[in-house]
Design a protein around this motif. Structure first.
Motif, PDB file in Angstrom:
ATOM      1  N   ARG A 118       0.814  -1.203  -0.040  1.00  0.00           N
ATOM      2  CA  ARG A 118       0.006  -0.066  -0.050  1.00  0.00           C
ATOM      3  C   ARG A 118       0.897   1.291   0.139  1.00  0.00           C
ATOM      4  O   ARG A 118       0.486   2.388  -0.563  1.00  0.00           O
ATOM      5  N   ASP A 119       1.910   1.296   0.738  1.00  0.00           N
ATOM      6  CA  ASP A 119       3.005   2.439   0.760  1.00  0.00           C
ATOM      7  C   ASP A 119       3.388   2.729  -0.673  1.00  0.00           C
ATOM      8  O   ASP A 119       3.309   3.835  -1.107  1.00  0.00           O
ATOM      9  N   THR A 120       3.785   1.602  -1.377  1.00  0.00           N
ATOM     10  CA  THR A 120       4.418   1.895  -2.786  1.00  0.00           C
ATOM     11  C   THR A 120       3.178   2.526  -3.620  1.00  0.00           C
ATOM     12  O   THR A 120       3.511   3.143  -4.565  1.00  0.00           O
TER      13      THR A 120
ATOM     14  N   GLU B 227       2.638   6.160  -2.756  1.00  0.00           N
ATOM     15  CA  GLU B 227       3.786   7.231  -3.389  1.00  0.00           C
ATOM     16  C   GLU B 227       3.669   7.230  -4.923  1.00  0.00           C
ATOM     17  O   GLU B 227       3.764   8.236  -5.594  1.00  0.00           O
TER      18      GLU B 227
ATOM     19  N   ILE C  88       3.583   2.125   8.802  1.00  0.00           N
ATOM     20  CA  ILE C  88       4.566   3.290   8.323  1.00  0.00           C
ATOM     21  C   ILE C  88       4.278   4.181   9.554  1.00  0.00           C
ATOM     22  O   ILE C  88       3.140   4.614   9.933  1.00  0.00           O
TER      23      ILE C  88
ATOM     24  N   TYR D 208       9.192   7.986   1.822  1.00  0.00           N
ATOM     25  CA  TYR D 208       7.803   8.134   1.620  1.00  0.00           C
ATOM     26  C   TYR D 208       7.315   9.718   1.695  1.00  0.00           C
ATOM     27  O   TYR D 208       6.468   9.991   2.806  1.00  0.00           O
TER      28      TYR D 208
ATOM     29  N   ILE E  25       3.493  10.269   1.435  1.00  0.00           N
ATOM     30  CA  ILE E  25       2.633   9.916   2.843  1.00  0.00           C
ATOM     31  C   ILE E  25       2.971  10.718   3.867  1.00  0.00           C
ATOM     32  O   ILE E  25       2.224  11.321   4.785  1.00  0.00           O
TER      33      ILE E  25
ATOM     34  N   LEU F  71       9.069   2.184   7.245  1.00  0.00           N
ATOM     35  CA  LEU F  71       8.344   1.003   7.555  1.00  0.00           C
ATOM     36  C   LEU F  71       8.712   0.316   8.835  1.00  0.00           C
ATOM     37  O   LEU F  71      10.002   0.513   9.199  1.00  0.00           O
TER      38      LEU F  71
ATOM     39  N   ILE G 137      -0.160  -1.096   6.791  1.00  0.00           N
ATOM     40  CA  ILE G 137       0.394  -1.578   5.321  1.00  0.00           C
ATOM     41  C   ILE G 137       0.287  -2.936   5.236  1.00  0.00           C
ATOM     42  O   ILE G 137       0.286  -3.752   6.074  1.00  0.00           O
TER      43      ILE G 137
END
Ligand code: PRP
Length: 218
Positions: free
Chosen positions: A71-73, A76, A95, A121, A124, A160, A181
């Protein structure tokens, strides 16, 4: 042919059981093979190995029909043009904001201090601190974020956290969780129309595999 983009490491390792539950075996081990295209036991499905941050790009531009990415990627990247049918609930982590043990984050925030924050990030972090009304100077890094507060490069990091061991080993403490995440299945929108039957079957295979093992991470 259906192409699935995966990144080596945790996502690959945690995707294998889901693939297996969907009747799919990857025929080569990325840790021992240098190949970037891996065959599976299904003649019409192959796996391509790409950097984690490149998975959304491959799927967006059709280099892969579908992919699995955190989800983080995705946040971004922006997630443009990607159909996101499933949260696979693998590669779970969070995160968070972390600082040196001797840095009083709460009082810096209370006093309205401008904070220097190092992170990979940026989107975010920008969004999080803007919502909190905290002024920040963001410093983009590509790795070893933990080093930034230790060397005076930054007051805080956004990174992370999984076990928390890396923070602990570097005398940092987690002061706020920004979001949880997990890895998502992403699909190219055009491919979804052009290869509808095959892609639906693969997506449904993942969904069925998830239903079979709903609590494997708990
Ligand atoms: C991530 C993250 C932390 C670490 C956290 O790095 O950047 O350094 O994992 O895990 P922990 O809480 O279990 O110690 P990763 O290994 O994914 O490599 P990266 O630095 O290349 O992102």
């Amino acid at each position: 042919m259906i192409t699935l983009a995966l990144s080596k490491g945790r996502i690959f390792d945690e995707t294998l059981p889901l693939l297996r539950a969907a009747g799919i075996e990857v025929l080569e081990d990325p840790e021992t093979s240098r190949k970037l295209i891996l065959a599976t036991n299904k003649a019409d499905l192959r796996v391509v190995l790409v950097r984690a941050t490149d998975v959304p790009t491959y799927v967006e531009y059709g280099g892969a029909d579908l992919g699995i990415t955190g989800r983080d990627t995705l946040i971004e990247h922006g997630g443009q043009g990607l159909y996101q049918p499933l949260d696979l609930d693998i590669a779970r982590c969070r995160i968070s904001v972390a600082v040196r043990k001797d840095f009083d984050y709460a009082s810096a925030v209370r006093q309205g201090s401008r904070l220097r924050v190092a992170t990979k990030y940026v989107a975010i972090a920008r969004d999080f601190f803007a919502t909190k009304g905290v002024h920040v100077d963001l410093i983009k890094l590509y790795g070893s974020m933990e080093l930034a507060p230790l060397t005076g490069l930054a007051d805080a990091i956004v990174d992370l956290v999984s076990t928390g061991n890396t923070l602990k080993a570097n005398d940092l403490v987690e002061v706020e969780t920004i979001m949880d995440i997990s890895a998502r299945l992403v699909v190219n929108q055009a491919a979804l129309k052009l290869k509808q039957a095959a892609l639906r079957q693969t997506i449904d295979g993942f969904a069925a595999a998830l239903r079979q093992a709903p609590d494997r991470n708990s």
